[in-house]
Design a protein around this motif. Structure first.
Motif, PDB file in Angstrom:
ATOM      1  N   GLU A  82       0.831  -1.218   0.093  1.00  0.00           N
ATOM      2  CA  GLU A  82       0.053   0.066  -0.057  1.00  0.00           C
ATOM      3  C   GLU A  82       0.728   1.375  -0.093  1.00  0.00           C
ATOM      4  OE1 GLU A  82      -3.497   2.351  -0.072  1.00  0.00           O
ATOM      5  OE2 GLU A  82      -2.998   0.093  -0.247  1.00  0.00           O
ATOM      6  N   LYS A  88       2.251   1.548  -3.363  1.00  0.00           N
ATOM      7  CA  LYS A  88       1.242   2.291  -4.197  1.00  0.00           C
ATOM      8  C   LYS A  88       1.000   3.676  -4.025  1.00  0.00           C
ATOM      9  CE  LYS A  88      -3.678   1.506  -5.682  1.00  0.00           C
ATOM     10  NZ  LYS A  88      -4.887   0.747  -5.103  1.00  0.00           N
ATOM     11  N   GLU A 100       3.930   5.695  -5.562  1.00  0.00           N
ATOM     12  CA  GLU A 100       3.698   5.661  -7.235  1.00  0.00           C
ATOM     13  C   GLU A 100       2.943   6.509  -7.725  1.00  0.00           C
ATOM     14  OE1 GLU A 100       5.101   5.121 -10.978  1.00  0.00           O
ATOM     15  OE2 GLU A 100       6.035   4.376  -9.113  1.00  0.00           O
ATOM     16  N   GLU A 101       1.527   6.697  -6.988  1.00  0.00           N
ATOM     17  CA  GLU A 101       0.467   7.602  -7.282  1.00  0.00           C
ATOM     18  C   GLU A 101       0.839   8.872  -7.002  1.00  0.00           C
ATOM     19  OE1 GLU A 101      -2.687   6.254  -4.840  1.00  0.00           O
ATOM     20  OE2 GLU A 101      -3.324   4.695  -6.180  1.00  0.00           O
TER      21      GLU A 101
END
Length: 234
Positions: free
Chosen positions: A108, A111, A114-115
């Motif tokens: 998480e 992620k 990266e976002e």
């Protein structure tokens, strides 16, 4: 040693001897063994008879108590082994669950990182769109040059694939049936006003809006391109 204990041992010994003698005598067919067994049995009976009936009951009770104690000890040992095995299984389960939770948390975090990275790149690209001087007209190569400066390099080819098929890089292209307008065929075209009032004539405004749309709906231009290849639309 008490009188009861002595007699208890005597009874046990006499009984054991009698039993062995009987078995041997019968097996061998020797009458002498049988005779000897009768003597030993008589002696055993005499010993038992010598113990008062109340004391015989005490001896029997003590024997039963010993058996119960042995059974209880065996049960306790089995229960302990069962409890240890259950604890081992639970510990293994807890360790597995803890590892899974740590892996999920790490995934998480990766992620989100990266976002955040993609959002920052998009923000920087959108900010740079305002730096382009407005022209009275733009060729396809002009528009592509602007797009390369706005769209992240690793997403440009996907963005280009969509624009090529939607408008052929014609920033004034309009669909006669639906009314979709511009490079990315916004429907209606007025949606692009959220980026700039010059959406009809400024390809930078259209590119900026198109990139925003692809990022918000599909995660990226490449996400939008993957969808387009299946549906011939996005």
């Amino acid at each position: 040693m008490s009188r009861i204990s002595v007699r208890g041992f005597a009874v046990a010994s006499a009984t054991a001897v009698t039993t062995v003698g009987a078995v041997v005598g019968v097996a061998s067919g020797d009458p002498q063994h049988a005779s000897g067994d009768n003597v030993e049995t008589t002696a055993s009976d005499a010993v038992l008879a010598d113990i008062p009936s109340g004391e015989q009951a005490q001896v029997q009770t003590a024997s039963l108590a010993q058996q119960a104690s042995a059974q209880s000890a065996a049960a306790d040992q089995a229960a302990q082994k069962s409890a240890e095995e259950a604890a081992r299984v639970q510990a293994a389960h807890d360790a597995k669950a803890k590892k899974q939770a740590a892996d999920d948390k790490a995934a998480e975090a990766a992620k989100k990182a990266e976002e955040a990275k993609e959002a920052k790149k998009a923000e920087e690209a959108l900010k740079s769109a305002t730096a382009f001087a407005v022209q009275s007209s733009y060729s396809a190569s002009d528009v592509q040059s602007i797009a390369r400066q706005i769209v992240p390099a690793d997403q440009f080819q996907c963005f280009s694939n969509i624009v090529t098929r939607e408008s052929g890089w014609n920033y004034t292209a309009q669909n006669p049936s639906s009314g979709a307008y511009g490079l990315v065929q916004s429907l209606p075209g007025s949606k692009m006003a959220s980026v700039g009032a010059d959406w009809r004539t400024n390809p930078a405004t259209q590119i900026k809006w198109g990139l925003n749309y692809m990022n918000s709906r599909y995660g990226s231009p490449c996400g939008a391109w993957s969808y387009w290849q299946v549906h011939n639309a996005y």
